[in-house]
Design a protein around this motif. Structure first.
Motif, PDB file in Angstrom:
ATOM      1  N   LEU A 350       0.829  -1.203   0.000  1.00  0.00           N
ATOM      2  CA  LEU A 350       0.000   0.000   0.000  1.00  0.00           C
ATOM      3  C   LEU A 350       0.866   1.256   0.000  1.00  0.00           C
ATOM      4  N   LYS A 351       1.968   1.216   0.735  1.00  0.00           N
ATOM      5  CA  LYS A 351       2.880   2.359   0.767  1.00  0.00           C
ATOM      6  C   LYS A 351       3.503   2.591  -0.606  1.00  0.00           C
ATOM      7  N   MET A 352       3.909   1.501  -1.285  1.00  0.00           N
ATOM      8  CA  MET A 352       4.447   1.625  -2.650  1.00  0.00           C
ATOM      9  C   MET A 352       3.408   2.253  -3.579  1.00  0.00           C
ATOM     10  N   GLY A 353       2.173   1.769  -3.466  1.00  0.00           N
ATOM     11  CA  GLY A 353       1.107   2.297  -4.316  1.00  0.00           C
ATOM     12  C   GLY A 353       0.858   3.774  -4.079  1.00  0.00           C
ATOM     13  N   ALA A 354       0.897   4.184  -2.813  1.00  0.00           N
ATOM     14  CA  ALA A 354       0.693   5.598  -2.477  1.00  0.00           C
ATOM     15  C   ALA A 354       1.804   6.468  -3.056  1.00  0.00           C
ATOM     16  N   GLU A 355       3.042   5.951  -3.058  1.00  0.00           N
ATOM     17  CA  GLU A 355       4.164   6.689  -3.655  1.00  0.00           C
ATOM     18  C   GLU A 355       3.972   6.853  -5.160  1.00  0.00           C
ATOM     19  N   GLY A 356       3.431   5.819  -5.807  1.00  0.00           N
ATOM     20  CA  GLY A 356       3.159   5.905  -7.242  1.00  0.00           C
ATOM     21  C   GLY A 356       2.119   6.954  -7.560  1.00  0.00           C
ATOM     22  N   ARG A 357       1.059   6.987  -6.772  1.00  0.00           N
ATOM     23  CA  ARG A 357       0.010   7.995  -6.957  1.00  0.00           C
ATOM     24  C   ARG A 357       0.586   9.398  -6.789  1.00  0.00           C
ATOM     25  N   LYS A 358       1.403   9.575  -5.777  1.00  0.00           N
ATOM     26  CA  LYS A 358       2.019  10.872  -5.518  1.00  0.00           C
ATOM     27  C   LYS A 358       2.863  11.321  -6.720  1.00  0.00           C
ATOM     28  N   ARG A 359       3.585  10.368  -7.326  1.00  0.00           N
ATOM     29  CA  ARG A 359       4.443  10.704  -8.468  1.00  0.00           C
ATOM     30  C   ARG A 359       3.635  11.169  -9.673  1.00  0.00           C
ATOM     31  N   VAL A 360       2.555  10.459  -9.999  1.00  0.00           N
ATOM     32  CA  VAL A 360       1.778  10.875 -11.172  1.00  0.00           C
ATOM     33  C   VAL A 360       1.058  12.193 -10.915  1.00  0.00           C
ATOM     34  N   GLU A 361       0.649  12.439  -9.677  1.00  0.00           N
ATOM     35  CA  GLU A 361       0.012  13.718  -9.356  1.00  0.00           C
ATOM     36  C   GLU A 361       0.985  14.870  -9.569  1.00  0.00           C
ATOM     37  N   GLN A 362       2.241  14.662  -9.217  1.00  0.00           N
ATOM     38  CA  GLN A 362       3.245  15.719  -9.311  1.00  0.00           C
ATOM     39  C   GLN A 362       3.753  15.958 -10.733  1.00  0.00           C
ATOM     40  N   SER A 363       3.876  14.887 -11.512  1.00  0.00           N
ATOM     41  CA  SER A 363       4.610  15.020 -12.776  1.00  0.00           C
ATOM     42  C   SER A 363       3.915  14.485 -14.023  1.00  0.00           C
ATOM     43  N   PHE A 364       2.833  13.710 -13.900  1.00  0.00           N
ATOM     44  CA  PHE A 364       2.292  13.023 -15.062  1.00  0.00           C
ATOM     45  C   PHE A 364       0.806  13.246 -15.291  1.00  0.00           C
ATOM     46  N   SER A 365       0.282  14.341 -14.787  1.00  0.00           N
ATOM     47  CA  SER A 365      -1.127  14.643 -15.004  1.00  0.00           C
ATOM     48  C   SER A 365      -1.395  14.936 -16.482  1.00  0.00           C
ATOM     49  N   GLU A 366      -2.548  14.500 -16.963  1.00  0.00           N
ATOM     50  CA  GLU A 366      -2.939  14.759 -18.354  1.00  0.00           C
ATOM     51  C   GLU A 366      -3.077  16.246 -18.625  1.00  0.00           C
ATOM     52  N   GLU A 367      -3.364  17.026 -17.600  1.00  0.00           N
ATOM     53  CA  GLU A 367      -3.507  18.479 -17.767  1.00  0.00           C
ATOM     54  C   GLU A 367      -2.222  19.113 -18.289  1.00  0.00           C
ATOM     55  N   ILE A 368      -1.075  18.561 -17.897  1.00  0.00           N
ATOM     56  CA  ILE A 368       0.217  19.069 -18.375  1.00  0.00           C
ATOM     57  C   ILE A 368       0.336  18.869 -19.879  1.00  0.00           C
ATOM     58  N   VAL A 369      -0.056  17.685 -20.357  1.00  0.00           N
ATOM     59  CA  VAL A 369       0.018  17.357 -21.781  1.00  0.00           C
ATOM     60  C   VAL A 369      -0.905  18.256 -22.589  1.00  0.00           C
ATOM     61  N   ILE A 370      -2.120  18.429 -22.114  1.00  0.00           N
ATOM     62  CA  ILE A 370      -3.100  19.260 -22.823  1.00  0.00           C
ATOM     63  C   ILE A 370      -2.617  20.705 -22.915  1.00  0.00           C
ATOM     64  N   LYS A 371      -2.091  21.227 -21.820  1.00  0.00           N
ATOM     65  CA  LYS A 371      -1.608  22.614 -21.820  1.00  0.00           C
ATOM     66  C   LYS A 371      -0.470  22.812 -22.811  1.00  0.00           C
ATOM     67  N   LYS A 372       0.456  21.845 -22.876  1.00  0.00           N
ATOM     68  CA  LYS A 372       1.579  21.994 -23.808  1.00  0.00           C
ATOM     69  C   LYS A 372       1.104  21.941 -25.252  1.00  0.00           C
ATOM     70  N   ALA A 373       0.101  21.127 -25.540  1.00  0.00           N
ATOM     71  CA  ALA A 373      -0.453  21.063 -26.897  1.00  0.00           C
ATOM     72  C   ALA A 373      -1.124  22.389 -27.260  1.00  0.00           C
ATOM     73  N   LEU A 374      -1.891  22.942 -26.344  1.00  0.00           N
ATOM     74  CA  LEU A 374      -2.536  24.237 -26.586  1.00  0.00           C
ATOM     75  C   LEU A 374      -1.493  25.349 -26.763  1.00  0.00           C
ATOM     76  N   ASP A 375      -0.449  25.292 -25.941  1.00  0.00           N
ATOM     77  CA  ASP A 375       0.591  26.332 -25.998  1.00  0.00           C
ATOM     78  C   ASP A 375       1.350  26.315 -27.323  1.00  0.00           C
ATOM     79  N   VAL A 376       1.647  25.111 -27.833  1.00  0.00           N
ATOM     80  CA  VAL A 376       2.424  25.064 -29.070  1.00  0.00           C
ATOM     81  C   VAL A 376       1.630  25.610 -30.248  1.00  0.00           C
ATOM     82  N   ILE A 377       0.303  25.427 -30.244  1.00  0.00           N
ATOM     83  CA  ILE A 377      -0.529  26.002 -31.291  1.00  0.00           C
ATOM     84  C   ILE A 377      -0.636  27.512 -31.110  1.00  0.00           C
ATOM     85  N   ASP A 378      -0.718  27.989 -29.880  1.00  0.00           N
ATOM     86  CA  ASP A 378      -0.731  29.424 -29.636  1.00  0.00           C
ATOM     87  C   ASP A 378       0.563  30.078 -30.142  1.00  0.00           C
TER      88      ASP A 378
END
Length: 380
Positions: A350-378
């Protein structure tokens, strides 16, 4: 299927091109929706499959694109190039987002000739860079040439990013690093998906395309070595039988594995969050990755991970923190990692799983990808 016509709103027209509708729907749907919500007309180019009509349902126009994903037939690929050239000429988009190797290559060539901006997304240097031989050499040279002609290149892991820069395929100003295709943290979260595996029912799961390059053969060998009397466990293998890929697993192998004790071969699911809520550990023993969405989703669901120490995988998993890294193409190393996972207490997993969740929240959210796609078109 959409008819091809010139859109009057020339400043806000985009094309998303990939080797399957399934890919665009599962990995890029929220980016496409974001552009539509911002007033863009979006065309999706891909072969017909069960997901093609779903792309139209979200408000974009889908155009059938025939692609031979299995090999490198120059005549077939030349036909693909001219087809892309014709479609791009008629639509006259502001830019083209290319995904997957052949779309990156021939989509870039067509865009360059028509002076259309091309944005290439490298999900990983897969089959063409894993295998040797003349046709793979040609494929690599074409890919490198396409990168040099790109307006923008997005990489999904630091190894590929450094490889491109060190070999001067693209100027640093035209390359950027993405956290894969990102993960929908609202959809993939443990609290929303209440199902959980019974304490004494340990289930390993592999989810992805059924390819030898994904290390599934080694996974089955490793699982066979587990002493079921000491570590009772199951293995679920779920994924698409990608018969057109050069690395596709033989039907006979799949059938043989499915007959083994405690191994289940399952059909693909549109609700992977539900499937992941029923298992104990996610396993991806791939030979090479870009930024595996499957691991990101599993981490978001707070599952511990076992994966190979290769580009992409090691960007997400830190050994002994949110999972274990093993050697690629090495069933013994994989077995040792699986055995270590089975020996952990529930609290440790469970502790390992919680660390994984923390990592994706910090660095791998889909919102980051969407923003970069919008920015490159802008920027364009």
């Amino acid at each position: 299927m959409a008819s091809i016509s010139i859109n009057n709103n020339l400043n806000k027209v985009l094309i998303f091109s990939a080797n399957s509708s399934w890919y665009l729907f599962n990995f890029r749907i929220n980016t496409i929706k974001a552009f539509i919500n911002n007033g863009y007309t979006v065309y999706c180019l891909s072969p017909m499959d069960d997901y093609s009509h779903l792309l139209e349902d979200i408000g974009c126009s889908w155009i059938k694109l025939d692609i031979d994903n299995k090999g490198f037939n120059p005549f077939v690929d030349l036909k693909l190039f001219f087809n892309l050239l014709k479609i791009f000429y008629r639509i006259k988009p502001t830019a083209v987002f290319n995904f997957t190797i052949k779309n990156n290559i021939y989509g870039t060539f067509a865009s360059f000739l028509l002076r259309i901006r091309s944005i290439n997304n490298i999900s990983g240097f897969g089959t063409a860079f894993i295998h040797s031989g003349f046709k793979y050499f040609i494929a690599r040279r074409l890919y490198i040439f396409a990168l040099k002609l790109s307006t923008k290149v997005f990489c999904q892991n630091t190894d590929d990013y450094k490889f491109i820069l060190e070999n001067r395929f693209v100027d640093e100003s035209r390359i950027d690093l993405l956290p894969g295709s990102g993960v929908d943290l609202n959809k993939f979260q443990k609290e929303t998906n209440k199902i959980s595996p019974p304490i004494n029912d340990f289930i390993f799961i592999y989810a992805g395309r059924l390819l030898y390059d994904k290390g599934i053969k080694e996974l089955v060998k490793a699982f066979d070595k587990i002493d079921q009397s000491r570590f009772p466990s199951k293995l679920w293998i779920i994924g698409f039988r990608d018969s057109k890929n050069i690395s596709a697993i033989k039907k006979s192998d799949i059938e043989t594995w499915g007959k083994k004790r405690n191994i289940s071969i399952l059909e693909p699911s549109n609700s992977m969050e539900t499937v992941l809520s029923k298992v104990s550990c996610f396993v991806l023993p791939s030979y090479r990755e870009g930024m595996p969405r499957s691991i990101l989703e599993a981490c978001a669901m707070e599952l511990p991970i076992i994966c190979t120490d290769v580009p992409g995988c090691r960007d997400i998993v830190t050994n002994n923190l949110n999972g274990y890294l093993c050697k690629p193409q090495d069933d013994q190393s994989l077995f040792e990692a699986m055995k270590k996972m089975l020996r952990l207490s529930i609290e440790q997993r469970l502790k390992m799983g919680a660390e994984g969740r923390k990592r994706v929240e910090q660095s791998f959210s889909e919102e980051i990808v969407i923003k970069k796609a919008l920015d490159v078109i802008d920027d364009i």
